[in-house]
Motif scaffolding. Sequence first.
Motif, PDB file in Angstrom:
ATOM      1  N   ARG A 104      -1.102 -34.522 -17.841  1.00  8.65           N
ATOM      2  CA  ARG A 104      -1.104 -35.623 -16.888  1.00  8.65           C
ATOM      3  C   ARG A 104      -1.711 -35.174 -15.569  1.00  8.65           C
ATOM      4  NH1 ARG A 104       4.563 -36.446 -18.878  1.00  8.65           N
ATOM      5  NH2 ARG A 104       4.309 -37.893 -20.593  1.00  8.65           N
ATOM      6  N   LYS A 151      -5.982 -45.022 -16.056  1.00  9.74           N
ATOM      7  CA  LYS A 151      -6.284 -45.155 -17.482  1.00  9.74           C
ATOM      8  C   LYS A 151      -5.215 -44.402 -18.286  1.00  9.74           C
ATOM      9  CE  LYS A 151     -10.280 -45.885 -20.182  1.00  9.74           C
ATOM     10  NZ  LYS A 151     -11.726 -46.072 -20.003  1.00  9.74           N
ATOM     11  N   SER A 211      -3.101 -42.863 -21.558  1.00 12.06           N
ATOM     12  CA  SER A 211      -3.394 -42.159 -22.809  1.00 12.06           C
ATOM     13  C   SER A 211      -4.711 -41.395 -22.757  1.00 12.06           C
ATOM     14  CB  SER A 211      -3.380 -43.135 -23.997  1.00 12.06           C
ATOM     15  OG  SER A 211      -4.652 -43.703 -24.190  1.00 12.06           O
ATOM     16  N   ARG A 212      -4.736 -40.390 -21.924  1.00 11.16           N
ATOM     17  CA  ARG A 212      -5.877 -39.492 -21.955  1.00 11.16           C
ATOM     18  C   ARG A 212      -5.550 -38.309 -22.847  1.00 11.16           C
ATOM     19  NH1 ARG A 212      -9.491 -40.326 -17.209  1.00 11.16           N
ATOM     20  NH2 ARG A 212     -10.568 -38.576 -18.150  1.00 11.16           N
ATOM     21  N   ARG A 213      -6.389 -37.349 -22.848  1.00 13.68           N
ATOM     22  CA  ARG A 213      -6.216 -36.237 -23.773  1.00 13.68           C
ATOM     23  C   ARG A 213      -5.407 -35.085 -23.195  1.00 13.68           C
ATOM     24  NH1 ARG A 213      -8.948 -34.577 -28.475  1.00 13.68           N
ATOM     25  NH2 ARG A 213      -8.182 -35.973 -30.051  1.00 13.68           N
ATOM     26  N   GLY A 214      -5.770 -34.608 -22.084  1.00 10.57           N
ATOM     27  CA  GLY A 214      -5.159 -33.395 -21.555  1.00 10.57           C
ATOM     28  C   GLY A 214      -3.823 -33.624 -20.875  1.00 10.57           C
TER      29      GLY A 214
END
Lengths: 236, 236
Positions: free
Chosen positions: B13, B6, B8-11
């Motif tokens: 890589r 997935k 474009s996560r927040r934290g």
Amino acid sequence: MTTTAKTSRRGPRRALTGDEILEAALSLLDEGGPAAASIRGIAAKVGVAPNAVYTYFPDKAAVVQAVVEHLLGQVNHAIAADENLPWTQRIEHLALDLRERLSAHPGAVSLMIGGPMDGANALALNERLMEILVDSGLHPPDAARASYLLIVYVFGSIALEVAELGEARQARPEADRISERRAGFSAIPAGRYPLSAAAASTMAAYVSTEQYVWGLHRVLAGIGGPPNPAGPPPHR
Amino acid sequence: MTTTAKTSRRGPRRALTGDEILEAALSLLDEGGPAAASIRGIAAKVGVAPNAVYTYFPDKAAVVQAVVEHLLGQVNHAIAADENLPWTQRIEHLALDLRERLSAHPGAVSLMIGGPMDGANALALNERLMEILVDSGLHPPDAARASYLLIVYVFGSIALEVAELGEARQARPEADRISERRAGFSAIPAGRYPLSAAAASTMAAYVSTEQYVWGLHRVLAGIGGPPNPAGPPPHR
DNA sequence: AGAAGTTGCTGTACGATGTACAAATACTGT
DNA sequence: ACAGTATTTGTACATCGTACAGCAACTTCT
């Protein structure tokens, strides 16, 4: 098979018996599952220091093996002694008795799968099976294969049941006995697996003992039947 | 079934993939047996701190389950797709493929027995079996029982082999593959168990694959045969 | 662009496990 | 009584699974 106490040893009297340890292990196994049957737990239950166990068993594996042997030794061989009965019934009696003994201690069953079953009682069971099969007219080589097949079925069946029942055993103590089989299959996504889903509801109705003897009958029929299964499609 | 990454996560890589962990676990399992497949070992193998694993799996049990699912997902379902083949052969192909995949990783097999097999791939396998059985003319309820019987036989067989081969696996790496079955029965006291002892020598000659398909043929014959095994004694 | 918010990895720590080692203890045979 | 031996205990260590808090990296919002 209780170990005869050898009188007049050298050191201090043994505070325990091997059987006491076995019983403690078994009861711990029943109450708390395989995780609870630790050396330390057993020792605490019989009231000795953890290391004292190593006087009676060299390993934890040895304790486990002994527990399994203890259980296998409880099966009633006489139940299959009547030579007038058809061989299939004699084996069925044996298989049902074995299943009853083992499923009374699911925790022990899950331990049993880890190691090899080459103890005296396991051998005796195999021997009894082979006796019946040879009595029924099978040549020893085929009887050996057939007895192995039966052993695979019986133990595989029980082990799979216990595994499917899973760790729910110790979470919900009211489900101590094996009764609600196929519970894992009750939440099947019906779209992806239509056949399994359709069968799940009916499967839930077949209590495990029924499925057990159904499969056993199939196996017995296969042993007694023609050697090549490539022939006709199943009927009914 | 690889998890789609997935984007474009927040934290920060993710340094790993779940599959990397699974592969590390599997290779550790192959090298050092079930004992070597520890969370800490896996983490060390992929080069992270032990706790990092818990980002991907909530439990060690989850890792084990995922490894099992990974293996079950490798079986080649297409091998049993040809509907012109007799149903027995289709199942035999499936059973042989499954056995090959699993016995390549004996350590994983011994882990597999502990927990329930209710993952998607296990279900898919059951579904495929039921397809074949229903195709062959069995009514779904009987197909469900028969597929369960087959699953019991296949997994029980493999599990028992691995268990009998025992921990010798990691001690003698040359016996990595299952080949020298019934080794435990080679030292049978001949006096007490004459039949077993007599059969042991011949049993040693039956490599496990032979015994496996022999038993499978028996089971298949039983499934296709008459429902009541109480009838005639076995011939030959 | 900067601030805020969220996520993942690491360091540390705790309880539990199996079991090895040496000391202490209780008994037997001389 | 003494010596010898078998058994239990106390202590200790490595290893395990995993909980908790902090730090660092990256995305999103202003």
